[in-house]
Design a protein around this motif. Structure first.
Motif, PDB file in Angstrom:
ATOM      1  N   HIS A  85     -10.165  -7.502   1.734  1.00 42.93           N
ATOM      2  CA  HIS A  85     -10.836  -6.448   2.493  1.00 42.93           C
ATOM      3  C   HIS A  85      -9.879  -5.812   3.507  1.00 42.93           C
ATOM      4  O   HIS A  85      -9.068  -6.485   4.138  1.00 42.93           O
ATOM      5  CB  HIS A  85     -12.042  -7.017   3.254  1.00 42.93           C
ATOM      6  CG  HIS A  85     -13.187  -7.383   2.361  1.00 42.93           C
ATOM      7  ND1 HIS A  85     -14.306  -6.586   2.215  1.00 42.93           N
ATOM      8  CD2 HIS A  85     -13.383  -8.469   1.571  1.00 42.93           C
ATOM      9  CE1 HIS A  85     -15.152  -7.167   1.377  1.00 42.93           C
ATOM     10  NE2 HIS A  85     -14.619  -8.310   0.968  1.00 42.93           N
TER      11      HIS A  85
ATOM     12  N   TYR B  92     -12.314  -2.515  -0.292  1.00 46.32           N
ATOM     13  CA  TYR B  92     -11.924  -3.868  -0.671  1.00 46.32           C
ATOM     14  C   TYR B  92     -11.473  -3.886  -2.124  1.00 46.32           C
ATOM     15  O   TYR B  92     -11.731  -2.973  -2.911  1.00 46.32           O
ATOM     16  CB  TYR B  92     -13.085  -4.848  -0.449  1.00 46.32           C
ATOM     17  CG  TYR B  92     -14.290  -4.629  -1.330  1.00 46.32           C
ATOM     18  CD1 TYR B  92     -14.395  -5.261  -2.578  1.00 46.32           C
ATOM     19  CD2 TYR B  92     -15.338  -3.793  -0.929  1.00 46.32           C
ATOM     20  CE1 TYR B  92     -15.504  -5.057  -3.396  1.00 46.32           C
ATOM     21  CE2 TYR B  92     -16.447  -3.586  -1.737  1.00 46.32           C
ATOM     22  CZ  TYR B  92     -16.515  -4.236  -2.961  1.00 46.32           C
ATOM     23  OH  TYR B  92     -17.611  -4.032  -3.773  1.00 46.32           O
ATOM     24  N   LEU B  93     -10.776  -4.969  -2.487  1.00 43.85           N
ATOM     25  CA  LEU B  93     -10.192  -5.128  -3.813  1.00 43.85           C
ATOM     26  C   LEU B  93     -10.588  -6.500  -4.347  1.00 43.85           C
ATOM     27  O   LEU B  93     -10.359  -7.520  -3.683  1.00 43.85           O
ATOM     28  CB  LEU B  93      -8.660  -5.022  -3.729  1.00 43.85           C
ATOM     29  CG  LEU B  93      -7.845  -5.348  -4.984  1.00 43.85           C
ATOM     30  CD1 LEU B  93      -8.071  -4.277  -6.044  1.00 43.85           C
ATOM     31  CD2 LEU B  93      -6.360  -5.454  -4.637  1.00 43.85           C
ATOM     32  N   ASP B  94     -11.198  -6.546  -5.535  1.00 40.99           N
ATOM     33  CA  ASP B  94     -11.576  -7.815  -6.151  1.00 40.99           C
ATOM     34  C   ASP B  94     -10.340  -8.503  -6.737  1.00 40.99           C
ATOM     35  O   ASP B  94      -9.551  -7.885  -7.456  1.00 40.99           O
ATOM     36  CB  ASP B  94     -12.610  -7.596  -7.260  1.00 40.99           C
ATOM     37  CG  ASP B  94     -13.964  -7.178  -6.711  1.00 40.99           C
ATOM     38  OD1 ASP B  94     -14.299  -7.633  -5.601  1.00 40.99           O
ATOM     39  OD2 ASP B  94     -14.669  -6.405  -7.393  1.00 40.99           O
TER      40      ASP B  94
ATOM     41  N   SER C 153     -12.216 -11.527  -2.759  1.00 38.70           N
ATOM     42  CA  SER C 153     -11.857 -10.122  -2.579  1.00 38.70           C
ATOM     43  C   SER C 153     -10.976  -9.960  -1.357  1.00 38.70           C
ATOM     44  O   SER C 153     -11.025 -10.768  -0.421  1.00 38.70           O
ATOM     45  CB  SER C 153     -13.110  -9.242  -2.458  1.00 38.70           C
ATOM     46  OG  SER C 153     -13.947  -9.702  -1.409  1.00 38.70           O
TER      47      SER C 153
ATOM     48  N   TYR D  79      -2.513  -0.197  -4.859  1.00 38.15           N
ATOM     49  CA  TYR D  79      -1.650  -1.265  -4.363  1.00 38.15           C
ATOM     50  C   TYR D  79      -0.742  -1.736  -5.504  1.00 38.15           C
ATOM     51  O   TYR D  79      -1.206  -1.954  -6.625  1.00 38.15           O
ATOM     52  CB  TYR D  79      -2.471  -2.453  -3.869  1.00 38.15           C
ATOM     53  CG  TYR D  79      -3.263  -2.201  -2.614  1.00 38.15           C
ATOM     54  CD1 TYR D  79      -2.726  -2.460  -1.355  1.00 38.15           C
ATOM     55  CD2 TYR D  79      -4.557  -1.696  -2.691  1.00 38.15           C
ATOM     56  CE1 TYR D  79      -3.447  -2.225  -0.206  1.00 38.15           C
ATOM     57  CE2 TYR D  79      -5.293  -1.464  -1.535  1.00 38.15           C
ATOM     58  CZ  TYR D  79      -4.736  -1.727  -0.296  1.00 38.15           C
ATOM     59  OH  TYR D  79      -5.460  -1.506   0.838  1.00 38.15           O
TER      60      TYR D  79
ATOM     61  N   GLN E 169      -9.492  -8.319 -10.528  1.00 42.92           N
ATOM     62  CA  GLN E 169      -8.730  -7.217 -11.111  1.00 42.92           C
ATOM     63  C   GLN E 169      -7.275  -7.626 -11.393  1.00 42.92           C
ATOM     64  O   GLN E 169      -6.626  -7.049 -12.274  1.00 42.92           O
ATOM     65  CB  GLN E 169      -8.727  -6.012 -10.174  1.00 42.92           C
ATOM     66  CG  GLN E 169     -10.066  -5.319 -10.008  1.00 42.92           C
ATOM     67  CD  GLN E 169      -9.970  -4.140  -9.060  1.00 42.92           C
ATOM     68  OE1 GLN E 169     -10.526  -4.147  -7.961  1.00 42.92           O
ATOM     69  NE2 GLN E 169      -9.247  -3.112  -9.475  1.00 42.92           N
TER      70      GLN E 169
ATOM     71  N   ASP F  79       0.837  -1.199   0.000  1.00 49.16           N
ATOM     72  CA  ASP F  79       0.000   0.000   0.000  1.00 49.16           C
ATOM     73  C   ASP F  79       0.876   1.255   0.000  1.00 49.16           C
ATOM     74  O   ASP F  79       2.114   1.167   0.083  1.00 49.16           O
ATOM     75  CB  ASP F  79      -0.973  -0.027   1.179  1.00 49.16           C
ATOM     76  CG  ASP F  79      -0.298   0.086   2.542  1.00 49.16           C
ATOM     77  OD1 ASP F  79       0.877   0.507   2.601  1.00 49.16           O
ATOM     78  OD2 ASP F  79      -0.940  -0.240   3.554  1.00 49.16           O
TER      79      ASP F  79
ATOM     80  N   ARG G 158      -6.448  -0.454  -7.883  1.00 53.40           N
ATOM     81  CA  ARG G 158      -7.106   0.389  -6.879  1.00 53.40           C
ATOM     82  C   ARG G 158      -8.257  -0.373  -6.249  1.00 53.40           C
ATOM     83  O   ARG G 158      -8.969  -1.129  -6.919  1.00 53.40           O
ATOM     84  CB  ARG G 158      -7.646   1.667  -7.526  1.00 53.40           C
ATOM     85  CG  ARG G 158      -6.581   2.640  -7.997  1.00 53.40           C
ATOM     86  CD  ARG G 158      -7.226   3.889  -8.577  1.00 53.40           C
ATOM     87  NE  ARG G 158      -6.224   4.885  -8.972  1.00 53.40           N
ATOM     88  CZ  ARG G 158      -5.600   4.879 -10.130  1.00 53.40           C
ATOM     89  NH1 ARG G 158      -5.888   3.938 -11.037  1.00 53.40           N
ATOM     90  NH2 ARG G 158      -4.707   5.809 -10.411  1.00 53.40           N
ATOM     91  N   ASN G 159      -8.454  -0.142  -4.942  1.00 52.85           N
ATOM     92  CA  ASN G 159      -9.602  -0.739  -4.280  1.00 52.85           C
ATOM     93  C   ASN G 159     -10.794   0.214  -4.378  1.00 52.85           C
ATOM     94  O   ASN G 159     -10.732   1.259  -5.031  1.00 52.85           O
ATOM     95  CB  ASN G 159      -9.268  -1.112  -2.835  1.00 52.85           C
ATOM     96  CG  ASN G 159      -9.122   0.096  -1.927  1.00 52.85           C
ATOM     97  OD1 ASN G 159      -9.250   1.247  -2.363  1.00 52.85           O
ATOM     98  ND2 ASN G 159      -8.855  -0.145  -0.652  1.00 52.85           N
ATOM     99  N   THR G 160     -11.892  -0.136  -3.712  1.00 49.08           N
ATOM    100  CA  THR G 160     -13.121   0.652  -3.842  1.00 49.08           C
ATOM    101  C   THR G 160     -12.990   2.045  -3.244  1.00 49.08           C
ATOM    102  O   THR G 160     -13.786   2.924  -3.557  1.00 49.08           O
ATOM    103  CB  THR G 160     -14.275  -0.088  -3.158  1.00 49.08           C
ATOM    104  OG1 THR G 160     -13.908  -0.395  -1.801  1.00 49.08           O
ATOM    105  CG2 THR G 160     -14.607  -1.378  -3.899  1.00 49.08           C
TER     106      THR G 160
END
Length: 337
Positions: A44, A49-51, A42, A72, A54, A27, A65-67
């Motif tokens: 969290h 969170y990040l799927d 995902s 990252y 991706q 990060d 990028r997360n939500t």
């Protein structure tokens, strides 16, 4: 070399991200997060969170990028990162010590190596990397639960069983004579509480000139091992050292040592097997007065075996709950009775 003929585990280290790959996310603050990619899963945190989808099919070194818009950096973890983030039962041998063992014990491709005290398998991975597919590493661990965790970690890192690796559960002195003919082993690596108890078995297995290296945590263990090696008479004069790693802060002109460092982890001791019938050269230096403890009557002091218990040596006990969780994490859960 035929490009299709790769060493074990090499395919897991290159190419696009795939399901089942371990990925290290960094990060903006430099914090590391290790995840195992799975379709539809995902990652969290308290800030979004990040799927995983991706990352699937993306090249190593991608930024996602997360939500919450946090970026990252995604790369595959290096071996040094993997061993510090993998599930563990016993404490692991740190990468700085694994590197010293591989280099100073001269673990080479094709070598025949015996390892005892497997723990969670950290050192095992470095040894397998060094001996290669054409070498031989036989690891011996007293505890079945530690052996199961080590097997899961090693096979997880290499993507399956390694052709050069065998793992046995039992005491070194009992197992070693059954897996190696006398004088056929090139290197012996021990990470255990009382390595001096196995000097005879190691001497029988080692080829002349073979290297014996031991990792011990305390000065009392180091002293006892060195003196017993000298008394045995089949080894060269032992050498011992420790290594400490200090990182540096690099920010413009603010270049200085970091406030934290990897200090003492353990001592390494090496010696080599003499040829049969050869006496070790006598030491020329004279030991200092008081270097060897004596009893009140002037005779050498007798060591109390109770002093060498795991608790007395400060060995941290591992709870059964932690071991069960680590075994589940590496896919080596114990079978129901």
């Amino acid at each position: 070399m035929n490009p299709d003929q790769t060493s074990t585990g090499a395919a897991q280290r290159r190419g696009l991200f795939r399901a089942g790959d371990r990925v290290q996310l960094t990060d903006p603050r430099g914090r590391l997060h290790t995840i195992t990619l799975a379709e539809g899963a995902s990652f969290h945190t308290h800030r979004g969170y990040l799927d995983h989808d991706q990352l699937l099919g993306s090249p190593e070194g991608s930024v996602v990028r997360n939500t919450a818009g946090i970026e990252y950096l995604a790369v595959r973890p290096l071996l040094a990162d993997y061993v510090l983030s993998m599930p563990r039962g016993a404490a692991v041998v740190y990468p700085k010590d694994s590197g010293q063992i591989v280099a100073m014990a001269d673990i080479y491709p094709g070598a025949r190596v015996i390892e005892a005290g497997v723990g969670s398998g950290a050192l095992t991975m470095s040894l397998l990397r060094a001996v290669g597919d054409g070498g031989s590493l036989h690891s011996i661990e007293r505890r079945e639960d530690f052996a199961a965790i080590a097997r899961g970690n090693v096979e997880g890192f290499f993507g399956g069983p390694h052709p050069a690796w065998e793992l046995s559960v039992g005491d070194l002195s009992d197992v070693l004579p059954t897996v190696a003919e006398p004088g056929t082993v090139d290197r012996v690596v021990l990470d255990m509480l009382a390595p001096w108890e196995n000097l005879d078995a190691v001497a029988e297995a080692l080829a002349p000139g073979g290297v014996f290296i031991s990792y011990v945590a305390t000065t009392t263990q180091l002293s006892r091992l060195a003196e017993d090696i000298r008394t045995d008479g089949r080894y060269t004069e032992p050498e011992a050292w420790e290594s400490m790693v200090r990182g540096w802060h690099l920010e413009g002109l603010a270049v200085r040592p970091q406030h934290r460092m990897i200090g003492h982890t353990g001592f390494l001791l090496t010696t080599r097997r003499l040829a049969d019938g050869v006496e070790a050269p006598q030491r020329r230096r004279r030991p200092a007065k008081g270097a060897y403890p004596v009893a009140p009557d002037g005779a050498p002091a007798v060591d109390d075996s109770e002093l060498w218990s795991p608790e007395a040596m400060g060995e941290r006990l591992v709870s059964d709950k932690k071991l069960r969780r680590a075994r589940r994490d590496v896919g080596q859960a114990p079978q129901e009775a």
